[in-house]
Design a protein around this motif. Structure first.
Motif, PDB file in Angstrom:
ATOM      1  N   MET A   1       0.839  -1.171   0.000  1.00 13.74           N
ATOM      2  CA  MET A   1       0.000   0.000   0.000  1.00 13.74           C
ATOM      3  C   MET A   1       0.889   1.241   0.000  1.00 13.74           C
ATOM      4  SD  MET A   1      -2.428   1.431   3.084  1.00 13.74           S
ATOM      5  CE  MET A   1      -1.458   0.657   4.321  1.00 13.74           C
ATOM      6  N   THR A   2       0.674   2.138  -0.927  1.00 10.80           N
ATOM      7  CA  THR A   2       1.412   3.390  -0.980  1.00 10.80           C
ATOM      8  C   THR A   2       0.801   4.384  -0.006  1.00 10.80           C
ATOM      9  OG1 THR A   2       1.970   3.035  -3.299  1.00 10.80           O
ATOM     10  CG2 THR A   2       2.147   5.276  -2.490  1.00 10.80           C
ATOM     11  N   ILE A   3       1.672   5.060   0.743  1.00  7.37           N
ATOM     12  CA  ILE A   3       1.207   6.134   1.609  1.00  7.37           C
ATOM     13  C   ILE A   3       1.863   7.433   1.144  1.00  7.37           C
ATOM     14  CG2 ILE A   3       0.832   4.653   3.625  1.00  7.37           C
ATOM     15  CD1 ILE A   3       3.457   5.951   4.751  1.00  7.37           C
ATOM     16  N   THR A   4       1.198   8.523   1.395  1.00  8.45           N
ATOM     17  CA  THR A   4       1.749   9.825   1.043  1.00  8.45           C
ATOM     18  C   THR A   4       1.827  10.680   2.293  1.00  8.45           C
ATOM     19  OG1 THR A   4       0.860   9.702  -1.183  1.00  8.45           O
ATOM     20  CG2 THR A   4       1.463  11.891  -0.390  1.00  8.45           C
ATOM     21  N   CYS A   5       2.983  11.245   2.506  1.00 17.68           N
ATOM     22  CA  CYS A   5       3.178  12.211   3.576  1.00 17.68           C
ATOM     23  C   CYS A   5       2.797  13.569   2.988  1.00 17.68           C
ATOM     24  CB  CYS A   5       4.628  12.202   4.052  1.00 17.68           C
ATOM     25  SG  CYS A   5       4.957  13.376   5.372  1.00 17.68           S
ATOM     26  N   PHE A   6       1.726  14.128   3.505  1.00 18.91           N
ATOM     27  CA  PHE A   6       1.209  15.418   3.056  1.00 18.91           C
ATOM     28  C   PHE A   6       1.676  16.439   4.087  1.00 18.91           C
ATOM     29  CE2 PHE A   6      -1.732  18.856   2.701  1.00 18.91           C
ATOM     30  CZ  PHE A   6      -2.176  18.866   1.389  1.00 18.91           C
ATOM     31  N   ILE A   7       2.581  17.333   3.686  1.00 22.05           N
ATOM     32  CA  ILE A   7       3.143  18.316   4.611  1.00 22.05           C
ATOM     33  C   ILE A   7       2.531  19.679   4.291  1.00 22.05           C
ATOM     34  CG2 ILE A   7       5.231  19.338   5.585  1.00 22.05           C
ATOM     35  CD1 ILE A   7       6.774  16.999   4.167  1.00 22.05           C
ATOM     36  N   ARG A   8       1.886  20.255   5.287  1.00 23.54           N
ATOM     37  CA  ARG A   8       1.314  21.597   5.153  1.00 23.54           C
ATOM     38  C   ARG A   8       2.227  22.549   5.913  1.00 23.54           C
ATOM     39  NH1 ARG A   8      -1.466  25.030   8.355  1.00 23.54           N
ATOM     40  NH2 ARG A   8      -2.739  26.573   7.280  1.00 23.54           N
ATOM     41  N   TYR A   9       2.691  23.572   5.211  1.00 27.11           N
ATOM     42  CA  TYR A   9       3.565  24.571   5.808  1.00 27.11           C
ATOM     43  C   TYR A   9       2.819  25.898   5.928  1.00 27.11           C
ATOM     44  CZ  TYR A   9       7.412  21.552   4.201  1.00 27.11           C
ATOM     45  OH  TYR A   9       8.264  20.512   3.956  1.00 27.11           O
ATOM     46  N   GLN A  10       2.992  26.560   7.041  1.00 32.95           N
ATOM     47  CA  GLN A  10       2.634  27.968   7.119  1.00 32.95           C
ATOM     48  C   GLN A  10       3.957  28.699   6.967  1.00 32.95           C
ATOM     49  OE1 GLN A  10       1.058  29.421  10.814  1.00 32.95           O
ATOM     50  NE2 GLN A  10       0.520  31.387   9.918  1.00 32.95           N
ATOM     51  N   ILE A  11       4.058  29.527   5.937  1.00 34.73           N
ATOM     52  CA  ILE A  11       5.314  30.205   5.654  1.00 34.73           C
ATOM     53  C   ILE A  11       5.159  31.711   5.840  1.00 34.73           C
ATOM     54  CG2 ILE A  11       6.064  28.412   4.040  1.00 34.73           C
ATOM     55  CD1 ILE A  11       5.389  30.392   1.735  1.00 34.73           C
ATOM     56  N   ASP A  12       6.280  32.375   6.009  1.00 34.38           N
ATOM     57  CA  ASP A  12       6.304  33.835   6.019  1.00 34.38           C
ATOM     58  C   ASP A  12       6.112  34.275   4.568  1.00 34.38           C
ATOM     59  OD1 ASP A  12       7.043  36.529   5.875  1.00 34.38           O
ATOM     60  OD2 ASP A  12       8.728  36.291   7.251  1.00 34.38           O
ATOM     61  N   PRO A  13       5.001  34.948   4.244  1.00 33.65           N
ATOM     62  CA  PRO A  13       4.753  35.301   2.842  1.00 33.65           C
ATOM     63  C   PRO A  13       5.794  36.253   2.257  1.00 33.65           C
ATOM     64  CG  PRO A  13       3.112  36.319   4.278  1.00 33.65           C
ATOM     65  CD  PRO A  13       3.928  35.384   5.126  1.00 33.65           C
ATOM     66  N   PHE A  14       6.542  36.933   3.112  1.00 30.87           N
ATOM     67  CA  PHE A  14       7.584  37.834   2.630  1.00 30.87           C
ATOM     68  C   PHE A  14       8.887  37.092   2.342  1.00 30.87           C
ATOM     69  CE2 PHE A  14       4.638  40.371   5.142  1.00 30.87           C
ATOM     70  CZ  PHE A  14       4.241  41.287   4.178  1.00 30.87           C
ATOM     71  N   GLN A  15       8.897  35.774   2.636  1.00 34.63           N
ATOM     72  CA  GLN A  15      10.085  34.959   2.363  1.00 34.63           C
ATOM     73  C   GLN A  15       9.733  33.775   1.460  1.00 34.63           C
ATOM     74  OE1 GLN A  15      13.124  34.419   5.422  1.00 34.63           O
ATOM     75  NE2 GLN A  15      11.597  35.156   6.894  1.00 34.63           N
TER      76      GLN A  15
END
Length: 115
Positions: A1-15
């Motif tokens: 079974m394939t799994i996917t690591c879904f990474i959600r980032y909150q980033i500094d929009p100015f960077q």
């Protein structure tokens, strides 16, 4: 079974461009360490502080082996250090999803000549 690591980032929009460099670096490191990089995604329009990374693995055990290899990879360590030093990632969340059979990349837009 394939799994996917879904990474959600909150980033500094100015960077955002610093995050782009960070993501591009993972484009070399992740495959070398055993992950199947599906892609990194930057905000384009709308919400300006969310980015995503998707990495597939054959199993959770394969993910754990990948994480162990990351800890010893010089470029991975340097990329983590750069992110900490520049502070463009404000928050990071990981969710593991199971791929629905016969839906991962079959006849996708790449196959239809869109890129």
């Amino acid at each position: 079974m394939t799994i996917t690591c879904f990474i959600r980032y909150q980033i500094d929009p100015f960077q955002k461009e610093q995050f782009r460099v960070y993501a591009e670096n993972w484009g070399r490191v992740i495959p070398r360490c055993g992950g199947d990089l599906l892609g990194y995604f930057l905000p384009h329009e709308g919400t300006n502080d969310e980015a995503w990374g998707l990495i597939a693995f054959d199993s959770l055990a394969a993910y754990e082996a990948y994480r162990a290899r990351l800890r010893t990879d010089e470029e991975a360590r340097a990329n983590f250090a750069m992110a900490q030093e520049q502070r463009f990632i404000l928050r990071e969340q990981r969710t593991f999803t199971e791929v629905v059979d016969n839906t991962l990349r079959p006849g996708g837009w790449r196959d239809r000549g869109h890129i």
